[in-house]
Design a protein around this motif. Structure first.
Motif, PDB file in Angstrom:
ATOM      1  N   ARG A  63      -3.616  -2.366  19.474  1.00  0.00           N
ATOM      2  CA  ARG A  63      -2.597  -2.237  18.485  1.00  0.00           C
ATOM      3  C   ARG A  63      -2.539  -1.326  17.557  1.00  0.00           C
ATOM      4  NH1 ARG A  63       0.407  -7.047  14.792  1.00  0.00           N
ATOM      5  NH2 ARG A  63       1.972  -5.683  13.810  1.00  0.00           N
ATOM      6  N   LEU A  64      -3.755  -1.108  16.967  1.00  0.00           N
ATOM      7  CA  LEU A  64      -4.230  -0.128  15.937  1.00  0.00           C
ATOM      8  C   LEU A  64      -4.111   1.107  16.474  1.00  0.00           C
ATOM      9  CD1 LEU A  64      -7.024  -2.036  14.070  1.00  0.00           C
ATOM     10  CD2 LEU A  64      -4.930  -1.246  13.098  1.00  0.00           C
ATOM     11  N   ALA A  65      -4.658   1.285  17.778  1.00  0.00           N
ATOM     12  CA  ALA A  65      -4.853   2.475  18.300  1.00  0.00           C
ATOM     13  C   ALA A  65      -3.370   3.278  18.704  1.00  0.00           C
ATOM     14  CB  ALA A  65      -5.452   2.550  19.557  1.00  0.00           C
ATOM     15  N   ALA A  66      -2.395   2.199  19.128  1.00  0.00           N
ATOM     16  CA  ALA A  66      -1.060   2.702  19.341  1.00  0.00           C
ATOM     17  C   ALA A  66      -0.499   3.105  18.225  1.00  0.00           C
ATOM     18  CB  ALA A  66      -0.235   1.617  19.989  1.00  0.00           C
ATOM     19  N   LEU A  67      -0.765   2.433  16.881  1.00  0.00           N
ATOM     20  CA  LEU A  67      -0.129   2.806  15.672  1.00  0.00           C
ATOM     21  C   LEU A  67      -0.667   4.069  15.144  1.00  0.00           C
ATOM     22  CD1 LEU A  67       0.268  -0.733  14.126  1.00  0.00           C
ATOM     23  CD2 LEU A  67       1.982   0.558  14.556  1.00  0.00           C
ATOM     24  N   ARG A  68      -1.981   4.297  15.494  1.00  0.00           N
ATOM     25  CA  ARG A  68      -2.413   5.727  15.076  1.00  0.00           C
ATOM     26  C   ARG A  68      -1.860   6.655  15.762  1.00  0.00           C
ATOM     27  NH1 ARG A  68      -8.427   8.803  14.883  1.00  0.00           N
ATOM     28  NH2 ARG A  68      -7.940   9.952  13.010  1.00  0.00           N
ATOM     29  N   ASP A  69      -1.727   6.547  16.931  1.00  0.00           N
ATOM     30  CA  ASP A  69      -0.828   7.613  17.722  1.00  0.00           C
ATOM     31  C   ASP A  69       0.644   7.812  17.263  1.00  0.00           C
ATOM     32  OD1 ASP A  69      -2.969   7.726  19.439  1.00  0.00           O
ATOM     33  OD2 ASP A  69      -1.986   6.438  21.141  1.00  0.00           O
ATOM     34  N   ARG A  70       1.182   6.818  16.721  1.00  0.00           N
ATOM     35  CA  ARG A  70       2.487   7.009  15.992  1.00  0.00           C
ATOM     36  C   ARG A  70       2.348   7.749  14.764  1.00  0.00           C
ATOM     37  NH1 ARG A  70       5.959   1.892  14.068  1.00  0.00           N
ATOM     38  NH2 ARG A  70       5.150   1.157  16.117  1.00  0.00           N
ATOM     39  N   TYR A  71       1.294   7.165  13.835  1.00  0.00           N
ATOM     40  CA  TYR A  71       1.302   7.794  12.508  1.00  0.00           C
ATOM     41  C   TYR A  71       0.314   8.955  12.474  1.00  0.00           C
ATOM     42  CZ  TYR A  71       4.023   3.584  10.730  1.00  0.00           C
ATOM     43  OH  TYR A  71       4.909   2.781  10.405  1.00  0.00           O
ATOM     44  N   ASP A  72      -0.361   9.287  12.977  1.00  0.00           N
ATOM     45  CA  ASP A  72      -1.165  10.392  13.054  1.00  0.00           C
ATOM     46  C   ASP A  72      -1.513  11.063  14.488  1.00  0.00           C
ATOM     47  OD1 ASP A  72      -2.662  12.877  12.140  1.00  0.00           O
ATOM     48  OD2 ASP A  72      -4.660  11.284  11.654  1.00  0.00           O
ATOM     49  N   VAL A 110       0.630  -1.300  -0.023  1.00  0.00           N
ATOM     50  CA  VAL A 110       0.174  -0.016  -0.025  1.00  0.00           C
ATOM     51  C   VAL A 110       0.895   1.146   0.099  1.00  0.00           C
ATOM     52  CG1 VAL A 110      -1.852   1.244   1.116  1.00  0.00           C
ATOM     53  CG2 VAL A 110      -1.690  -1.047   1.448  1.00  0.00           C
ATOM     54  N   GLU A 111       0.486   2.078  -0.781  1.00  0.00           N
ATOM     55  CA  GLU A 111       1.232   3.568  -0.816  1.00  0.00           C
ATOM     56  C   GLU A 111       0.350   4.402  -0.228  1.00  0.00           C
ATOM     57  OE1 GLU A 111       2.885   4.286  -4.671  1.00  0.00           O
ATOM     58  OE2 GLU A 111       3.182   2.182  -4.937  1.00  0.00           O
ATOM     59  N   GLU A 121       8.631  -3.523   4.500  1.00  0.00           N
ATOM     60  CA  GLU A 121       8.961  -1.922   4.735  1.00  0.00           C
ATOM     61  C   GLU A 121       7.703  -1.433   5.366  1.00  0.00           C
ATOM     62  OE1 GLU A 121      10.407   1.670   1.928  1.00  0.00           O
ATOM     63  OE2 GLU A 121       9.694   0.069   0.967  1.00  0.00           O
ATOM     64  N   HIS A 122       7.974  -0.782   6.399  1.00  0.00           N
ATOM     65  CA  HIS A 122       6.802  -0.276   7.235  1.00  0.00           C
ATOM     66  C   HIS A 122       5.693  -1.391   7.599  1.00  0.00           C
ATOM     67  CE1 HIS A 122       8.306   3.759   7.225  1.00  0.00           C
ATOM     68  NE2 HIS A 122       8.597   3.705   5.738  1.00  0.00           N
ATOM     69  N   ALA A 123       6.364  -2.645   7.870  1.00  0.00           N
ATOM     70  CA  ALA A 123       5.476  -3.692   8.084  1.00  0.00           C
ATOM     71  C   ALA A 123       4.288  -3.602   9.069  1.00  0.00           C
ATOM     72  CB  ALA A 123       6.199  -4.924   8.654  1.00  0.00           C
ATOM     73  N   ASP A 124       4.571  -2.600  10.133  1.00  0.00           N
ATOM     74  CA  ASP A 124       3.648  -2.336  11.224  1.00  0.00           C
ATOM     75  C   ASP A 124       2.327  -1.671  10.672  1.00  0.00           C
ATOM     76  OD1 ASP A 124       5.056  -0.119  10.960  1.00  0.00           O
ATOM     77  OD2 ASP A 124       5.299   0.243  13.169  1.00  0.00           O
ATOM     78  N   GLY A 138      -7.355  -3.541   7.177  1.00  0.00           N
ATOM     79  CA  GLY A 138      -8.509  -3.721   8.043  1.00  0.00           C
ATOM     80  C   GLY A 138      -8.581  -2.804   9.058  1.00  0.00           C
ATOM     81  N   GLY A 139      -7.612  -1.861   9.281  1.00  0.00           N
ATOM     82  CA  GLY A 139      -7.790  -0.981  10.394  1.00  0.00           C
ATOM     83  C   GLY A 139      -8.085   0.282  10.046  1.00  0.00           C
ATOM     84  N   GLY A 140      -8.834   0.667   8.929  1.00  0.00           N
ATOM     85  CA  GLY A 140      -9.361   1.781   8.555  1.00  0.00           C
ATOM     86  C   GLY A 140      -8.449   2.627   7.724  1.00  0.00           C
ATOM     87  N   ALA A 141      -8.177   2.749   6.429  1.00  0.00           N
ATOM     88  CA  ALA A 141      -6.956   3.431   6.046  1.00  0.00           C
ATOM     89  C   ALA A 141      -6.833   4.705   6.218  1.00  0.00           C
ATOM     90  CB  ALA A 141      -6.924   3.225   4.409  1.00  0.00           C
TER      91      ALA A 141
END
Length: 454
Positions: free
Chosen positions: A434-443, A163-164, A179-182, A189-192
């Motif tokens: 896990r998704l919530a933590a990743l959103r905190d990181r990316y946005d 995904v780009e 690359e950016h596997a997380d 499935g996590g809401g792009a």
């Protein structure tokens, strides 16, 4: 225009529309015509560079960004405050390239499935597409994606190779297994839109040039026996068979073919991934009910997009949804009590999709959503041609879902969830954390506006 107007704070070179501008109303109107979106600005980029510039510019201007492809499942977005939001219409960003040797496709922006399937069909290939030709690929695939191939091949999200996205800082990021596997895990499935604006997807293709598919149609008066027979049939149907039963109450419209216009019907449609003889043998118990119309047969794979008879253009509709366990006699009685012969539910379509098979097995290298709960998905749709009709239509759909509540299981199918819910209802609890933590990181600043927030 004043210095507080959003347009004065945007320097993007892409096409912009403000309230009151000619073209604003057309640009903000989604495919689902019952949804009224009123963002601060509508932006219509035509290149990936314009997307990146817009995201970066919006951040500097203090505006949030809501990506929109076609707007089929846009209801949850309309429930949110859009006063400081740039609606990013991706409909002008499209394109498909196919690698027939690797059996993959790279799909740009909001390319609709009709274009993807046409491009892959030239090479005797197809994809885990949905049932509507004008649905765009990103929202469908990255929300899971149910296909007539899914009981054999799983969710469409499982076919994604890369995904780009344009990230919150305006950078183009490629996410895949290495690359950016997380992020790659989260996007499937996590809401792009929790993580960025999707501008391209690479996915694996299926080696089907043709498929045994079609529909069986009866008058709704036959619904009790047809529903009972289909429910019994699905209990032993192989994973190669993916079917849907629908009860339809259609208005007398001139654009509908005579066999549909103004009629109450029950229809079974789908695909059977077997040779003709075996497929016909499997369908024999349903054909024994002597349908009025039987179109099942060998067709080019590209024609599978037309089997479900989805509306050919923008439509005003509201819906509700639930997931069921086994279809026992009590469930069938409850459903028939709402939409069977002699009832007047107010619904246009009540759809029951057979799940299970590969859909029930999490993929070993899957993303945040790689399997679905339950045995059947129920999707209730009512047309709402005027704003005044939306309330009663929504209540009609909710009434049927409420009648099935004793047999519903936890969890929902994201592509059928057209009201705003917490993402924890769409993915398992540990995955949600896990998704919530990743959103905190990316946005971390919550610059993107998703349908279902983490």
């Amino acid at each position: 225009m004043t210095e507080t107007d959003p347009a004065t704070r945007l320097r993007s070179s892409c096409e912009l529309y403000l309230p009151g501008d000619p073209g604003y109303d057309a640009a903000r109107t989604p495919w689902n015509l019952s949804v009224d979106l009123r963002p601060a600005v509508v932006a219509v980029p035509r290149t990936v560079e314009e997307v990146a510039d817009l995201v970066d510019d919006a951040g500097r201007a203090g505006l949030r960004v809501a990506p929109l492809s076609t707007g089929h499942g846009v209801g949850p977005l309309a429930e949110q405050d859009l006063d400081d939001v740039v609606l990013l219409r991706l409909s002008e960003l499209s394109g498909v390239s196919v690698d027939p040797v690797a059996r993959t496709a790279r799909v740009i922006g909001a390319t609709p499935w009709r274009d993807v399937v046409a491009a892959t069909a030239e090479h005797g290939l197809t994809a885990l597409h949905g049932s509507a030709p004008d649905v765009a690929l990103p929202g469908y695939v990255l929300s899971g994606g149910l296909s007539f191939y899914s009981r054999r091949h799983g969710l469409a999200a499982g076919s994604v190779r890369a995904v780009e996205i344009v990230s919150a800082d305006g950078e183009l990021v490629r996410a895949d297994a290495t690359e950016h596997a997380d992020l790659f895990w989260a996007l499937r499935g996590g809401g792009a839109a929790n993580f960025g604006v999707v501008v391209a997807i690479e996915l694996d293709l299926l080696p089907y040039a043709d498929v045994y598919a079609g529909m069986l149609l009866w008058d709704r008066e036959r619904a009790p026996e047809v529903l009972a027979a289909w429910a019994a049939w699905t209990r032993t149907a192989p994973e190669t068979a993916t079917t849907v039963l629908r009860v339809l109450s259609l208005p007398p419209l001139p654009q509908l073919p005579p066999f549909l216009s103004g009629r109450d019907l029950v229809i079974i449609d789908g695909a059977v991934l077997e040779d003709d003889e075996h497929a016909a043998s499997l369908l024999a118990p349903l054909r024994a009910l002597e349908p009025e119309i039987d179109t099942f047969g060998r067709i080019p794979a590209a024609e599978l997009l037309d089997v479900h008879l989805d509306p050919p253009g923008p439509t005003p509709a509201v819906s509700d949804h639930t997931v069921l366990g086994p279809l026992d006699d009590a469930v069938l009685a409850a459903l028939l009590g709402q939409v069977g012969p002699g009832t007047s539910s107010g619904l246009t379509v009540t759809e029951v999709r057979h799940l299970g098979g590969a859909l029930a097995r999490p993929g070993p290298a899957g993303g945040a959503l790689s399997a679905l709960p339950g045995d059947y998905s129920v999707f209730c749709i009512a047309t709402a041609p005027t704003p005044e009709a939306a309330g009663p239509a929504r209540q009609a759909a909710a009434t049927v879902v409420a009648a099935l509540a004793p047999w519903s299981v936890p969890g929902l199918v994201a592509t059928f969830t057209e009201r705003r819910v917490e993402a924890s209802r769409l993915v398992d609890g540990e995955d949600w954390a896990r998704l919530a933590a990743l959103r905190d990181r990316y946005d971390p600043a919550r610059r993107f506006v998703p349908n279902h927030a983490l």
